[in-house]
Design an enzyme around this catalytic site. Structure first.
Site, PDB file in Angstrom:
ATOM      1  CE1 TYR A 154      -5.814   2.172  -4.942  1.00 16.01           C
ATOM      2  CE2 TYR A 154      -8.163   2.501  -4.664  1.00 16.01           C
ATOM      3  CZ  TYR A 154      -6.980   1.942  -4.240  1.00 16.01           C
ATOM      4  OH  TYR A 154      -6.962   1.154  -3.117  1.00 16.01           O
ATOM      5  CD  GLU A 160      -1.643   0.647  -4.182  1.00 15.91           C
ATOM      6  OE1 GLU A 160      -1.145   1.127  -3.143  1.00 15.91           O
ATOM      7  OE2 GLU A 160      -2.840   0.323  -4.273  1.00 15.91           O
ATOM      8  CB  CYS A 219      -0.909  -0.010   1.227  1.00 13.32           C
ATOM      9  SG  CYS A 219      -1.842   1.514   1.452  1.00 13.32           S
ATOM     10  CB  CYS A 273      -0.659   2.818   7.488  1.00 15.63           C
ATOM     11  SG  CYS A 273       1.083   2.413   7.186  1.00 15.63           S
ATOM     12  CE1 TYR A 307      -2.394  -2.712  -1.932  1.00 14.67           C
ATOM     13  CE2 TYR A 307      -3.638  -4.729  -2.288  1.00 14.67           C
ATOM     14  CZ  TYR A 307      -3.600  -3.372  -2.024  1.00 14.67           C
ATOM     15  OH  TYR A 307      -4.773  -2.679  -1.870  1.00 14.67           O
ATOM     16  CB  CYS A 338      18.717  -4.492   5.225  1.00 10.55           C
ATOM     17  SG  CYS A 338      19.537  -4.573   3.615  1.00 10.55           S
ATOM     18  CG  ASP A 371      -3.201  -4.239   1.965  1.00 11.12           C
ATOM     19  OD1 ASP A 371      -4.406  -4.269   2.279  1.00 11.12           O
ATOM     20  OD2 ASP A 371      -2.425  -3.346   2.353  1.00 11.12           O
TER      21      ASP A 371
END
Length: 217
Positions: free
Chosen positions: A85, A97, A54, A200, A137, A209, A132
Protein backbone atom coordinates in the site's frame (compact mmCIF):
# COMPACT_ATOMS: atom_id res chain seq x y z
CA UNK A 1 -7.91 6.41 3.50
CA UNK A 2 -4.44 7.49 4.54
CA UNK A 3 -3.30 10.77 3.06
CA UNK A 4 -0.18 10.85 0.91
CA UNK A 5 0.79 13.20 -1.87
CA UNK A 6 0.15 11.18 -5.00
CA UNK A 7 1.17 11.95 -8.54
CA UNK A 8 -1.57 12.54 -11.13
CA UNK A 9 0.73 11.10 -13.81
CA UNK A 10 1.37 7.44 -14.58
CA UNK A 11 5.00 6.36 -14.05
CA UNK A 12 7.11 4.94 -16.84
CA UNK A 13 8.60 1.45 -16.45
CA UNK A 14 11.95 3.10 -15.75
CA UNK A 15 10.43 5.17 -12.93
CA UNK A 16 8.41 2.33 -11.36
CA UNK A 17 9.39 0.76 -8.07
CA UNK A 18 10.90 -2.74 -8.31
CA UNK A 19 8.42 -4.54 -6.04
CA UNK A 20 8.98 -8.17 -5.09
CA UNK A 21 8.54 -11.68 -6.41
CA UNK A 22 6.30 -13.01 -3.62
CA UNK A 23 2.69 -12.03 -2.87
CA UNK A 24 2.02 -9.95 0.22
CA UNK A 25 0.64 -11.71 3.29
CA UNK A 26 -3.08 -11.05 3.54
CA UNK A 27 -6.30 -12.37 5.04
CA UNK A 28 -7.45 -15.83 4.01
CA UNK A 29 -11.18 -15.27 4.64
CA UNK A 30 -13.71 -12.47 4.32
CA UNK A 31 -14.16 -10.66 7.64
CA UNK A 32 -17.95 -10.43 7.21
CA UNK A 33 -19.09 -13.66 5.57
CA UNK A 34 -16.05 -15.85 6.37
CA UNK A 35 -15.70 -17.12 2.81
CA UNK A 36 -12.23 -17.65 1.27
CA UNK A 37 -10.87 -14.53 -0.39
CA UNK A 38 -8.70 -16.36 -2.89
CA UNK A 39 -10.94 -19.35 -3.48
CA UNK A 40 -11.60 -21.98 -4.44
CA UNK A 41 -14.91 -20.42 -5.41
CA UNK A 42 -18.04 -22.53 -6.04
CA UNK A 43 -18.67 -23.69 -9.59
CA UNK A 44 -20.77 -21.34 -11.68
CA UNK A 45 -19.62 -18.13 -10.04
CA UNK A 46 -17.98 -15.31 -12.02
CA UNK A 47 -15.41 -12.67 -11.14
CA UNK A 48 -15.57 -8.95 -11.85
CA UNK A 49 -12.99 -6.27 -10.97
CA UNK A 50 -13.71 -2.56 -10.56
CA UNK A 51 -11.66 0.50 -9.62
CA UNK A 52 -13.60 3.51 -8.36
CA UNK A 53 -11.44 5.44 -5.94
CA UNK A 54 -10.74 4.51 -2.34
CA UNK A 55 -11.34 0.78 -2.14
CA UNK A 56 -12.60 0.80 1.46
CA UNK A 57 -16.03 2.23 0.72
CA UNK A 58 -16.25 0.68 -2.73
CA UNK A 59 -15.79 -2.83 -1.37
CA UNK A 60 -18.58 -2.38 1.18
CA UNK A 61 -21.04 -1.40 -1.56
CA UNK A 62 -20.32 -4.64 -3.38
CA UNK A 63 -20.29 -7.06 -0.44
CA UNK A 64 -23.69 -5.65 0.59
CA UNK A 65 -25.15 -6.49 -2.84
CA UNK A 66 -27.33 -9.64 -2.93
CA UNK A 67 -25.79 -12.29 -5.16
CA UNK A 68 -22.20 -11.27 -4.41
CA UNK A 69 -20.42 -14.26 -2.88
CA UNK A 70 -17.17 -12.66 -1.71
CA UNK A 71 -15.16 -9.47 -2.22
CA UNK A 72 -11.54 -8.44 -1.74
CA UNK A 73 -9.48 -5.30 -2.28
CA UNK A 74 -6.20 -4.99 -4.08
CA UNK A 75 -4.08 -3.28 -6.70
CA UNK A 76 -4.36 -3.65 -10.48
CA UNK A 77 -3.13 -2.45 -13.88
CA UNK A 78 0.24 -1.16 -12.76
CA UNK A 79 3.89 -1.99 -13.29
CA UNK A 80 5.38 -2.96 -9.92
CA UNK A 81 4.89 -6.65 -9.00
CA UNK A 82 3.27 -7.37 -5.61
CA UNK A 83 3.20 -3.74 -4.45
CA UNK A 84 2.55 -2.66 -0.88
CA UNK A 85 0.00 0.00 0.00
CA UNK A 86 2.77 2.42 0.91
CA UNK A 87 4.39 1.84 -2.48
CA UNK A 88 1.17 2.47 -4.38
CA UNK A 89 0.73 5.68 -2.40
CA UNK A 90 3.88 7.11 -3.97
CA UNK A 91 2.28 6.89 -7.41
CA UNK A 92 5.33 4.96 -8.61
CA UNK A 93 3.73 1.55 -9.09
CA UNK A 94 1.07 2.55 -11.64
CA UNK A 95 -1.68 0.59 -9.92
CA UNK A 96 -5.29 1.51 -9.29
CA UNK A 97 -7.04 0.55 -6.07
CA UNK A 98 -9.63 -2.05 -7.03
CA UNK A 99 -12.32 -4.39 -5.74
CA UNK A 100 -12.53 -8.02 -6.80
CA UNK A 101 -16.16 -9.18 -6.83
CA UNK A 102 -17.07 -12.87 -7.02
CA UNK A 103 -20.76 -13.18 -7.83
CA UNK A 104 -23.50 -15.64 -8.74
CA UNK A 105 -24.86 -14.62 -12.17
CA UNK A 106 -28.09 -16.46 -11.36
CA UNK A 107 -28.72 -13.93 -8.58
CA UNK A 108 -27.08 -10.73 -9.83
CA UNK A 109 -26.04 -10.02 -13.40
CA UNK A 110 -22.83 -8.39 -14.52
CA UNK A 111 -24.94 -5.58 -15.98
CA UNK A 112 -26.44 -4.94 -12.53
CA UNK A 113 -22.95 -4.72 -11.08
CA UNK A 114 -21.98 -2.30 -13.85
CA UNK A 115 -24.98 -0.12 -13.02
CA UNK A 116 -23.92 -0.08 -9.35
CA UNK A 117 -20.34 0.73 -10.33
CA UNK A 118 -21.31 3.71 -12.47
CA UNK A 119 -23.77 5.18 -10.00
CA UNK A 120 -21.70 5.09 -6.80
CA UNK A 121 -18.76 7.16 -8.03
CA UNK A 122 -17.98 9.96 -10.47
CA UNK A 123 -16.30 8.40 -13.52
CA UNK A 124 -15.46 11.76 -15.13
CA UNK A 125 -12.72 12.92 -12.77
CA UNK A 126 -9.60 11.37 -14.28
CA UNK A 127 -6.89 10.63 -11.74
CA UNK A 128 -9.00 11.36 -8.68
CA UNK A 129 -12.21 10.80 -6.75
CA UNK A 130 -13.25 13.91 -4.87
CA UNK A 131 -10.48 14.94 -2.50
CA UNK A 132 -8.56 11.70 -3.18
CA UNK A 133 -6.05 12.66 -5.86
CA UNK A 134 -3.63 10.39 -7.70
CA UNK A 135 -3.42 7.58 -10.22
CA UNK A 136 -4.46 4.99 -7.65
CA UNK A 137 -7.92 6.59 -7.52
CA UNK A 138 -8.69 6.40 -11.23
CA UNK A 139 -11.86 4.77 -12.47
CA UNK A 140 -11.49 1.42 -14.21
CA UNK A 141 -13.25 -1.76 -15.27
CA UNK A 142 -11.00 -4.79 -15.60
CA UNK A 143 -12.85 -7.37 -17.67
CA UNK A 144 -12.34 -11.07 -17.00
CA UNK A 145 -13.95 -12.18 -20.29
CA UNK A 146 -14.68 -10.78 -23.75
CA UNK A 147 -18.39 -10.64 -22.85
CA UNK A 148 -17.62 -8.49 -19.81
CA UNK A 149 -15.47 -6.14 -21.86
CA UNK A 150 -18.20 -5.70 -24.46
CA UNK A 151 -20.85 -5.11 -21.79
CA UNK A 152 -18.61 -2.62 -19.97
CA UNK A 153 -17.91 -0.65 -23.16
CA UNK A 154 -21.62 -0.55 -24.06
CA UNK A 155 -22.52 0.64 -20.57
CA UNK A 156 -19.83 3.34 -20.68
CA UNK A 157 -21.23 4.66 -23.97
CA UNK A 158 -24.78 4.72 -22.62
CA UNK A 159 -23.84 6.35 -19.33
CA UNK A 160 -21.66 8.92 -21.10
CA UNK A 161 -24.75 10.13 -22.96
CA UNK A 162 -26.71 10.39 -19.70
CA UNK A 163 -23.92 12.26 -17.93
CA UNK A 164 -23.35 14.73 -20.75
CA UNK A 165 -27.08 15.47 -20.76
CA UNK A 166 -26.65 16.49 -17.13
CA UNK A 167 -23.66 18.74 -17.75
CA UNK A 168 -20.82 16.35 -16.91
CA UNK A 169 -17.61 16.06 -18.96
CA UNK A 170 -16.72 12.81 -20.79
CA UNK A 171 -16.15 9.62 -18.85
CA UNK A 172 -12.48 8.86 -18.13
CA UNK A 173 -12.93 5.24 -17.00
CA UNK A 174 -10.37 2.82 -18.42
CA UNK A 175 -11.74 -0.52 -19.67
CA UNK A 176 -9.16 -3.24 -20.29
CA UNK A 177 -8.76 -6.99 -20.04
CA UNK A 178 -7.98 -7.77 -16.42
CA UNK A 179 -4.25 -7.97 -15.69
CA UNK A 180 -2.90 -9.46 -12.46
CA UNK A 181 -4.89 -8.49 -9.37
CA UNK A 182 -2.62 -8.16 -6.32
CA UNK A 183 -4.46 -8.70 -3.04
CA UNK A 184 -3.94 -5.86 -0.57
CA UNK A 185 -2.73 -6.30 2.99
CA UNK A 186 -5.01 -7.87 5.60
CA UNK A 187 -5.94 -4.62 7.35
CA UNK A 188 -7.41 -3.22 4.12
CA UNK A 189 -9.71 -6.20 3.54
CA UNK A 190 -13.30 -5.32 4.54
CA UNK A 191 -11.86 -2.26 6.26
CA UNK A 192 -15.18 -0.56 6.99
CA UNK A 193 -16.57 -3.68 8.66
CA UNK A 194 -13.59 -3.63 11.02
CA UNK A 195 -13.71 0.18 11.35
CA UNK A 196 -17.38 1.27 10.99
CA UNK A 197 -16.49 4.94 11.41
CA UNK A 198 -13.58 4.75 8.99
CA UNK A 199 -12.95 7.09 6.07
CA UNK A 200 -15.19 6.78 3.04
CA UNK A 201 -15.47 9.56 0.46
CA UNK A 202 -17.39 7.57 -2.16
CA UNK A 203 -19.95 9.77 -3.88
CA UNK A 204 -21.89 9.35 -7.11
CA UNK A 205 -23.15 11.93 -9.58
CA UNK A 206 -26.83 11.36 -8.89
CA UNK A 207 -27.35 10.48 -12.56
CA UNK A 208 -29.02 7.12 -13.18
CA UNK A 209 -27.23 4.67 -15.48
CA UNK A 210 -29.65 3.42 -18.17
CA UNK A 211 -28.08 -0.05 -18.48
CA UNK A 212 -30.68 -2.77 -18.10
CA UNK A 213 -33.56 -0.40 -18.90
CA UNK A 214 -33.64 -1.01 -22.64
CA UNK A 215 -31.67 2.14 -23.40
CA UNK A 216 -28.59 1.83 -25.62
CA UNK A 217 -25.88 4.25 -26.58
Amino acid sequence: MFFFKKSPEMPTPAEALPGRSRPLPTATHHFVNKRPLKGPYPEGLETAIFGLGCFWGAERKFWQTPGVWVTAVGYINGITPNPTYEETCTGLTGHAEAVLVVFDPAQVSYEQLLKLFWEIHDPTQGMRQGNDVGTTYRSGIYATSPAQKAAAEASRAAYDVALKANGYPPITTEIVEAPVFYFAEEYHQQYLAKNPNGYCALSGTGVSCPIGTGVTA
